[in-house]
Design an enzyme around this catalytic site. Sequence first.
Site, PDB file in Angstrom:
ATOM      1  N   ASN A   1       4.014  -7.709   6.071  1.00 40.84           N
ATOM      2  CA  ASN A   1       5.001  -7.339   6.929  1.00 40.84           C
ATOM      3  C   ASN A   1       4.926  -5.977   8.342  1.00 40.84           C
ATOM      4  O   ASN A   1       5.216  -5.325   8.830  1.00 40.84           O
ATOM      5  CB  ASN A   1       5.907  -7.110   6.980  1.00 40.84           C
ATOM      6  CG  ASN A   1       6.346  -5.728   5.943  1.00 40.84           C
ATOM      7  OD1 ASN A   1       5.283  -5.658   5.100  1.00 40.84           O
ATOM      8  ND2 ASN A   1       7.463  -4.912   5.850  1.00 40.84           N
ATOM      9  N   GLU A   2       3.154  -5.812   8.346  1.00 43.65           N
ATOM     10  CA  GLU A   2       2.541  -4.702   8.261  1.00 43.65           C
ATOM     11  C   GLU A   2       2.836  -4.469   9.843  1.00 43.65           C
ATOM     12  O   GLU A   2       2.773  -3.539  10.498  1.00 43.65           O
ATOM     13  CB  GLU A   2       1.098  -4.814   8.492  1.00 43.65           C
ATOM     14  CG  GLU A   2       0.798  -5.067   7.042  1.00 43.65           C
ATOM     15  CD  GLU A   2       0.605  -5.947   6.250  1.00 43.65           C
ATOM     16  OE1 GLU A   2       0.172  -5.801   5.483  1.00 43.65           O
ATOM     17  OE2 GLU A   2       1.204  -6.814   6.441  1.00 43.65           O
TER      18      GLU A   2
ATOM     19  N   GLY B   1       1.053  -5.086   0.931  1.00 45.79           N
ATOM     20  CA  GLY B   1       0.131  -5.375   0.239  1.00 45.79           C
ATOM     21  C   GLY B   1       0.230  -5.827  -1.465  1.00 45.79           C
ATOM     22  O   GLY B   1      -0.811  -6.584  -2.012  1.00 45.79           O
TER      23      GLY B   1
ATOM     24  N   LEU C   1       1.222  -1.009  -0.229  1.00 49.46           N
ATOM     25  CA  LEU C   1       0.036   0.239  -0.218  1.00 49.46           C
ATOM     26  C   LEU C   1       0.471   0.808   0.009  1.00 49.46           C
ATOM     27  O   LEU C   1       1.686   0.978   0.602  1.00 49.46           O
ATOM     28  CB  LEU C   1      -0.909   0.414   1.495  1.00 49.46           C
ATOM     29  CG  LEU C   1      -1.891  -1.054   1.390  1.00 49.46           C
ATOM     30  CD1 LEU C   1      -2.756  -0.768   2.240  1.00 49.46           C
ATOM     31  CD2 LEU C   1      -2.367  -1.357   0.656  1.00 49.46           C
TER      32      LEU C   1
END
Length: 302
Positions: A177-178, A153, A108
């Site tokens: 990996n947020e 994303g 994202l």
Amino acid sequence: MALTAVLRLPARALLRPWALLRGVALGRTEAAAGIRNGARRFGSQHVLVEPAAAAGVAVMKLRNPPVNSLSLELLTELVISLEKLENDKVFRGVILTSDCPSVFSSGLDLRELCGRNPARYAEFWKAVQEMWLRFYLSNLVLVAAINGACPAGGCLLSLTCDYRVLADNPKYLMGLNETLLGIVAPFWFKDSIMNTIGHRATEQALQLGSLLPPAEALQVGMVDQVVPEDQLLSTALSVMAKWLAVPDHARQLTKSMIRQATADRLLKQRDADIQNFVSFISKDAIQKSLQTYLEKLKQKKG
């Protein structure tokens, strides 16, 4: 995740994406030499679709340099491109890949998540939902030919596909990996990866924000094959031929039977999911964390 220029588009257009064709290059088509059945090449600013050598197959290339970050514009163009292929009876399958060297998609676009107002956050998140729903439930066979790094994303987009082939390069890491950015992956991100690699592997991957090299991604089942980079497209085409050998109606009904319940979880609480995202991403602590990460990216780029 990385910086890209963004184009603001109305959220309501996602409900009728063809309304956006005026003003973008998607409406311009050109004949593709040697393609049977009148199949044609078309493109938008950030998505290029070309008929493949195999009949009934299109190659969809993300081209939002430098790293294919998922801006509102790119997300919308992906949905439009997929819908156009779904409405064209010539095509039965799509190979999803990147036109940018060494990266499939960085995830994202951070510029969509940082320093915006709540209305913009809601508009963007609805576009992310729409992309996931349309790709995850598509009647077409979707094969991801992952020719570069595939975090966050980008990984989510690949997980919507029916099959994933990853080029064998140790720099091509993939995963959700947020948490490393101080962000919590929403439940439907979790569902996507858990349906693919299982419960225990998902616990570790999401909590640690793991980015796996090709061998490890293959070992946990995040991808189905790892092949030399120069064999990526040919392998994807071979895989596609196997999937297209199955009658469409039977395969499509089976896919829906398996995936619809997962999609319904989001569909039933879509507005609440948007509200939760806007509330979360607007928190001062989250904005500060994202700003810090953006500054690091700028310094690294400089």
